[in-house]
Enzyme design. Structure first.
Site, short mmCIF file in Angstrom:
data_model
loop_
_atom_site.label_atom_id
_atom_site.label_comp_id
_atom_site.label_asym_id
_atom_site.label_seq_id
_atom_site.Cartn_x
_atom_site.Cartn_y
_atom_site.Cartn_z
N LYS A 100 9.64 15.25 4.58
CA LYS A 100 9.79 15.22 3.13
C LYS A 100 11.16 15.74 2.69
CE LYS A 100 5.04 14.89 1.72
NZ LYS A 100 4.17 15.19 2.87
C1 LIG Z 1 3.20 14.23 3.21
C2 LIG Z 1 2.95 14.11 4.64
C3 LIG Z 1 2.40 12.95 5.19
C4 LIG Z 1 1.95 11.79 4.35
O1 LIG Z 1 3.02 11.09 3.77
P1 LIG Z 1 2.73 10.07 2.55
O2 LIG Z 1 4.05 9.57 2.19
O3 LIG Z 1 2.10 10.89 1.47
O4 LIG Z 1 1.79 9.05 3.07
C5 LIG Z 1 2.26 12.88 6.56
N1 LIG Z 1 2.61 13.90 7.35
C6 LIG Z 1 3.12 15.04 6.86
C7 LIG Z 1 3.47 16.15 7.79
C8 LIG Z 1 3.32 15.18 5.50
O5 LIG Z 1 3.83 16.32 5.01
#
Ligand SMILES: *Cc1c(COP(=O)(O)O)cnc(C)c1O
Length: 430
Positions: free
Chosen positions: A106
């Protein structure tokens, strides 16, 4: 490039408006009005750096408001960490997206969006409130991306009992312009609160507010980059399938945009027990459900917010969508046995989210001989230290950035999952 709302094709706005609004006024999500096509030859021939790829891939989306030199600065500052593609076995690779400051993929979207927002609002007098709900990793990535950025205050809503100790420490020990709120409810409650707050007339009149969730188009766009990047590294391979650990389905939506731009790849939407998408592909009926807790907690989402973007990208054609995306639901037991197996056999440590995607690719492989899998590694395994150590029976090393913040004092407001209470807090305290 204009952006339209998934609820109304006629409602078109500029990139700036789409970023500042977060959610469209009619409750829809923004999508680009047309998807630029890339010249695949560029990726087949040359070995481009990730920065060059980013420039190629993103400029058509934003060039009316952000010049190519500004984009280049934003890219260099947001993608200032490595994204290695590691071979785990003969046909499976992990794209490690977790080497940024908060050890989560993220960071890519959050760092990019922070810089875009700061650029787009540089001449405004008002402070911008950035609202975000987190199931674990968004909070710290957003907080880190915006930390100490002038003119911006970050409000993070996270579910009480829904995030790991490390995740909570990461977002509640920063201070300055970062304001975490512990909500006495689930992630879905947090997400719903954000949606309502973003559409509240009184709040909008008094504050400049936006969202940093994966609903914001400025978080989605930079995630397109690494699909191209991974592809360019493995272009000699046949039948590349990306296995994407999915919660709100933002990451996979970015991948589907890459596909629409011309990348010849296929997709596996890997989910844990929160399997509304798997059920949708099976039945054609989308039924949001309350989220269920799992060991891959950042994917505990019962009503994935990007679902309508995906529908839109496939022109609401269920059959077409179904033939383009395969989805599996992986149990906690399968996740654990995958972590153990890959650790023992390949000497590679997966985190629970990457493990869900790895297990999904294993299932996919049985019907798709010869496919090359790129599993998206979305979090560093050390973020889930206790879970992972219990599974492999060995202590793991904790990166310094994490051990440091565990030592600091945590500070967060605690509020019930009550719209008016949260709104009052925002109006009074901020
Ligand atoms: C947020 C997150 C996801 C999911 O991602 P999306 O874009 O919401 O589908 C998967 N793995 C981790 C570690 C995350 O923090």
């Amino acid at each position: 490039m204009k952006y339209y709302s998934t609820n109304n094709k006629e409602l078109k706005v500029t990139f700036r408006e789409a970023v500042l609004n977060g959610l469209a006024p009619d409750g829809g999500l923004y999508l680009p009005q047309c998807i630029p096509k890339i010249n695949l030859e560029l990726f087949e021939k040359a070995d481009l750096t990730i920065q060059e790829i980013a420039q190629e891939v993103l400029s058509d989306y934003i060039n009316e408001e952000i010049s190519s030199s500004e984009l280049s600065v934003i890219i260099n500052q947001s993608l200032n960490f490595e994204i290695p593609l590691k071979a785990v076995n003969d046909n499976t690779y992990v794209l490690e997206l977790f080497h940024g400051p908060t050890l989560s993929f993220k960071d890519v979207g959050a760092r990019f969006m922070a810089r875009v927002l700061s650029l787009l609002t540089r001449n405004d007098n008002n402070e911008t409130l950035v609202l975000t709900a987190t199931s674990g990793d968004t909070g710290s990535a957003v907080a880190n991306g915006y930390y100490d950025v002038k003119g911006i205050k970050v409000i993070i809503l996270y579910p009480e009992n829904g995030v790991s100790e490390i995740q909570e420490a990461q977002m509640t020990t920063m201070g300055k312009n970062i304001f975490p709120i512990k909500i006495q409810g689930t992630f879905d409650d947090c997400q719903l609160l954000i949606k309502k707050l973003l559409n509240d007339k009184e709040l909008k009149n008094k504050k400049q507010i936006t969202s940093a969730n994966s609903i914001n188009i400025a978080r989605l766009l930079p995630q397109i980059i690494y699909y191209f990047y991974a592809y360019s590294k493995l272009k000699s391979k046949k039948k590349i399938a990306f296995s994407v650990p999915s919660g709100n389905f933002g990451n996979i939506t970015a991948g589907l945009l890459a596909k629409k731009m011309g990348l010849p790849i296929s997709f596996i939407a890997a989910t844990n027990k929160n399997d509304v998408f798997v059920k949708y592909l099976f039945s054609g009926v989308f039924t949001p459900q309350p989220s269920l807790p799992t060991i891959s907690n950042a994917m505990d989402v019962g009503n994935p917010s990007n679902f309508y973007r995906i529908l839109e990208l496939y022109g609401h054609d269920y059959e077409k969508l179904k033939s383009n995306i395969i989805s599996y639901s992986i149990t906690d037991e399968e996740t654990k046995s995958t972590i153990l197996k890959v650790w023992n056999e390949n000497n590679y440590l997966l985190d629970p989210h990457g493990a869900v995607a790895f297990a999904a690719f294993e299932k996919f492989k049985t019907n798709n001989q010869g496919a090359t899998g790129i599993v998206l590694g979305t979090a560093h395994p050390a973020k889930f230290q206790q879970t992972v150590e219990k599974i492999i029976g060995t202590k793991i090393e904790i990166p310094e950035t994490l051990s440091e913040c565990l030592k600091k004092e945590k500070s967060a407001e605690t509020l019930p999952a009550d719209f008016n209470k949260v709104k009052d807090y925002l109006l009074e305290k901020n």
